[in-house]
Scaffold this active site. Structure first.
Site, PDB file in Angstrom:
ATOM      1  N   VAL A  80      64.573  19.415  -8.159  1.00 20.28           N
ATOM      2  CA  VAL A  80      64.258  20.725  -8.742  1.00 20.28           C
ATOM      3  C   VAL A  80      63.782  20.501 -10.176  1.00 20.28           C
ATOM      4  O   VAL A  80      64.435  19.790 -10.939  1.00 20.28           O
ATOM      5  CB  VAL A  80      65.518  21.632  -8.720  1.00 20.28           C
ATOM      6  CG1 VAL A  80      65.240  22.963  -9.400  1.00 20.28           C
ATOM      7  CG2 VAL A  80      65.995  21.840  -7.288  1.00 20.28           C
ATOM      8  N   SER A 117      64.136  14.999 -18.640  1.00 18.99           N
ATOM      9  CA  SER A 117      63.442  16.153 -19.220  1.00 18.99           C
ATOM     10  C   SER A 117      63.903  16.391 -20.648  1.00 18.99           C
ATOM     11  O   SER A 117      65.041  16.064 -21.017  1.00 18.99           O
ATOM     12  CB  SER A 117      63.749  17.399 -18.387  1.00 18.99           C
ATOM     13  OG  SER A 117      63.302  18.560 -19.059  1.00 18.99           O
ATOM     14  N   TYR A 142      69.671  22.833 -14.988  1.00 17.42           N
ATOM     15  CA  TYR A 142      68.622  21.828 -14.778  1.00 17.42           C
ATOM     16  C   TYR A 142      68.773  20.691 -15.805  1.00 17.42           C
ATOM     17  O   TYR A 142      68.803  19.508 -15.444  1.00 17.42           O
ATOM     18  CB  TYR A 142      67.260  22.528 -14.896  1.00 17.42           C
ATOM     19  CG  TYR A 142      66.082  21.614 -15.040  1.00 17.42           C
ATOM     20  CD1 TYR A 142      65.701  20.761 -14.006  1.00 17.42           C
ATOM     21  CD2 TYR A 142      65.314  21.612 -16.214  1.00 17.42           C
ATOM     22  CE1 TYR A 142      64.595  19.928 -14.137  1.00 17.42           C
ATOM     23  CE2 TYR A 142      64.212  20.798 -16.350  1.00 17.42           C
ATOM     24  CZ  TYR A 142      63.860  19.952 -15.311  1.00 17.42           C
ATOM     25  OH  TYR A 142      62.773  19.127 -15.453  1.00 17.42           O
TER      26      TYR A 142
HETATM   27  C1  15L Z   1      60.428  20.705 -17.705  1.00 15.77           C
HETATM   28  O1  15L Z   1      61.330  19.880 -17.583  1.00 15.77           O
HETATM   29  C2  15L Z   1      59.851  21.391 -16.532  1.00 15.77           C
HETATM   30  O2  15L Z   1      59.860  20.564 -15.383  1.00 15.77           O
HETATM   31  C3  15L Z   1      58.463  21.914 -16.757  1.00 15.77           C
HETATM   32  O3  15L Z   1      58.200  22.872 -15.756  1.00 15.77           O
HETATM   33  C4  15L Z   1      58.233  22.513 -18.157  1.00 15.77           C
HETATM   34  O4  15L Z   1      58.788  23.747 -18.228  1.00 15.77           O
HETATM   35  C5  15L Z   1      58.780  21.593 -19.228  1.00 15.77           C
HETATM   36  O5  15L Z   1      60.057  21.091 -18.958  1.00 15.77           O
HETATM   37  C6  15L Z   1      58.814  22.242 -20.622  1.00 15.77           C
HETATM   38  O6  15L Z   1      59.806  22.127 -21.312  1.00 15.77           O
HETATM   39  O7  15L Z   1      57.794  22.813 -21.020  1.00 15.77           O
END
Ligand code: 15L
Length: 270
Positions: A80, A117, A142
């Site tokens: 996800v 992320s 997440y």
């Molecule tokens: C992420 O981790 C997401 O997968 C992506 O959809 C973006 O939203 C990105 O971060 C972000 O921080 O812009």
């Protein structure tokens, strides 16, 4: 005539190959391996020359075990990729990454490049400069799951010697969509440079690197991660006027404006 890049991996696995970044990386990783095994639960299309298509749900330990058979390296994008309720995140991002590392251990996989992320540290303020060694401050379920992914990677390196580069990817899109992304933007070409550097650097151990281009606004200091040899060549600078014009007024009391995670910090999963 340009020289083709050296083949790095006999068999490389790309999970999440049908997703946004998976589709970008799929053709770009092929030159770096003899066989590219692509996996997802979404439609992957037909195998191109030198590819193997192997759909697998990450929460299915047996399927993931088969997926890692004969695999030397992994680029793990599967799971996800946005804020969702915890019960949606748990099976794929938490149980799924455990299944992946267990299978990698059993099959002797030597290196994993993990798509972590920036949301692992999304509750730092936009006025702060964060380094990969500072404590995590996830901005949601997440981000929490990505912090778990980084921890399991650390553990499997410490105990079993499987190398991982955790890439705290910012915002990887064709161009920054808003003012925040002037700091977080990672161009597709720089994404490729970052992933290929992470795969090809002779020794990476356990590393954490922010995935950003050479942007004029900097929230993350990657100095501790220079050893993988990633050198961004793109910059969000040329998008500055267009991005700022979309948000002429900023509400300075809005958590999405205060914190690095932007809208993720207030995205209630319920
Ligand atoms: C992420 O981790 C997401 O997968 C992506 O959809 C973006 O939203 C990105 O971060 C972000 O921080 O812009």
């Amino acid at each position: 005539m340009t020289t083709p890049p050296p083949i790095l991996y006999p068999r490389l696995l790309l999970t999440g190959a049908a997703g946004g970044l998976g589709r970008v990386l799929r053709p770009r990783l092929k030159p770096h391996c003899q066989t590219l095994r692509v996996s997802d639960i979404a439609e992957l299309g037909a195998a191109a020359v030198g590819e193997e298509v192997m759909p697998a749900p990450l929460q299915d330990a047996l399927a993931v075990d088969k997926l890692l058979e004969g695999v030397d390296g992994v680029v793990h994008l599967g799971g996800v990729s946005v804020e969702r309720p915890f019960d949606e995140i748990l099976p794929v991002n938490i149980v799924g990454i455990y299944n992946l590392y267990e299978a990698a251990r059993k099959h002797g996989t030597r290196r994993i490049v993990f798509a972590s992320s920036n949301h692992v540290t999304g509750f730092y303020k936009q006025s702060e400069t964060v380094t990969p060694t500072m404590p995590v401050r996830p901005d949601g379920y997440y981000g929490l799951s990505k912090a778990f992914g980084e921890n399991i990677a650390r553990f499997y390196f410490d105990r079993y010697g499987i190398e991982t580069v955790c890439l705290r990817i910012g915002s990887s899109y064709p161009e920054p969509k808003d003012r925040r992304m002037l700091a977080t933007w990672l161009s597709y070409d720089d994404l490729e440079r970052l992933v290929v550097a992470s795969l090809s650097s002779p020794v990476v151990g356990f590393s954490v690197i922010y995935g950003m281009s050479d942007n004029p606004v900097v929230w993350w200091d990657n100095a501790s991660a220079k050893h993988v040899g990633y050198q961004p060549q793109d910059s969000s600078a040329k998008f500055k006027n267009a991005a700022e014009a979309k948000q002429l007024k900023l509400d300075l009391s809005d958590p999405a404006v205060i914190y690095q995670g932007g809208g993720f910090v207030k995205n209630s999963p319920i």
